[in-house]
Design an enzyme around this catalytic site. Sequence first.
Site, mmCIF file in Angstrom:
data_model
loop_
_atom_site.group_PDB
_atom_site.id
_atom_site.type_symbol
_atom_site.label_atom_id
_atom_site.label_comp_id
_atom_site.label_asym_id
_atom_site.label_seq_id
_atom_site.Cartn_x
_atom_site.Cartn_y
_atom_site.Cartn_z
ATOM 1 N N HIS A 1 7.675 1.672 11.009
ATOM 2 C CA HIS A 1 8.208 2.947 10.527
ATOM 3 C C HIS A 1 7.226 4.048 10.914
ATOM 4 O O HIS A 1 6.004 3.825 10.924
ATOM 5 C CB HIS A 1 8.359 2.863 9.001
ATOM 6 C CG HIS A 1 9.105 4.005 8.400
ATOM 7 N ND1 HIS A 1 8.515 5.227 8.133
ATOM 8 C CD2 HIS A 1 10.392 4.120 7.974
ATOM 9 C CE1 HIS A 1 9.397 6.031 7.586
ATOM 10 N NE2 HIS A 1 10.551 5.389 7.485
ATOM 11 N N LEU B 1 0.841 -1.197 0.000
ATOM 12 C CA LEU B 1 0.000 0.000 0.000
ATOM 13 C C LEU B 1 0.872 1.241 0.000
ATOM 14 O O LEU B 1 1.674 1.449 0.899
ATOM 15 C CB LEU B 1 -0.925 -0.012 1.223
ATOM 16 C CG LEU B 1 -2.069 1.017 1.221
ATOM 17 C CD1 LEU B 1 -3.239 0.507 2.069
ATOM 18 C CD2 LEU B 1 -1.620 2.373 1.749
#
Length: 333
Positions: free
Chosen positions: A231, A127
């Site tokens: 992240h 994505l």
Amino acid sequence: MNYVIRAAKPGDLQSIYEMAKLTGGGFTNLPPDKKALSAKLERTEASFASDKEYPSDELYLLVLEDTDSGEVRGTCQIFGQVGQRWPFYSYRIGTDSKHSEQLDRTFHAQVLMLSNDLNGASEVGGLFLHPAARAGGLGLLLARSRYLFIARHRARFGDRILAELRGVIDEAGGSPFWDGVAGKFFGMNFQEADQFNAVHGNQFIADLMPKHPVYIAMLSDHARSVIGVPHPTGRAAMRMLENEGFAFENYVDIFDGGPTMTARTDQVASVRNAKHIEISAIAETGQDALVATGQLADFRCCFGKIGDGATLDSEAAKLLGVGKGGEISWIGR
């Protein structure tokens, strides 16, 4: 602007390549390599054309298109079953317990164990939303469109589903986890290994990675601190996954240590709650929803309004190419 999710086509290569260059590394499913991306699109085209009605090594790559400009502004991917071309490797965080009678003490040490536990699961991944389109809930549209695709093609997917989140990458593009663990055995830095894996697959891991457990206490503080941590740009994605029913069950990526989220496919909220109806009329009022129609390469998904009595608003009907009597699937926004 009007946006629709549709099946990727070979003609989308340049647009996808331009987006891949913006990912910043650690994004294995979207490498900035035209040859690898072209192979993905070929595999996608074959997957959409396949008549298999069972989980297999299929890749379904979807794109977000701005229908006003024709520009592709996002991508997402669904894998029918991982571990078919080559084993699917993860590190599983486990515990090694030791007891000393003489000291009358028990020690519990966390270890990383190389695992193929997730072989056979389906996967949602890849994505990415173009920075110019990160508004208006388009990330949610991209993410949840995958579950409507699964709901409309349930037989093609496994009973378990996973999602890998990118781990912590430093400003230089390196991975503290890779430097502290796997990098010591491969003679290449994180960026080299990540790119090689994206293009050639991970058989080299099976060839070179030690099979014995790695004691987490023996890693550097920096490497330990990023295990299972997404992240910073992936935190919102992690929350969306949790809202769908995914959970972190102690599996982490072998490259960057990012968390792997898992769920039972039929318990994913957007799969479980998807409603399949026939449009009774076109009307402009109703609840905000994600609406999908079409099978395989004809799949399309967009935001819309579903009203009482199974009505659909005209803008969504136009984007989806459906009218009264058309069959759709939808979930509340």
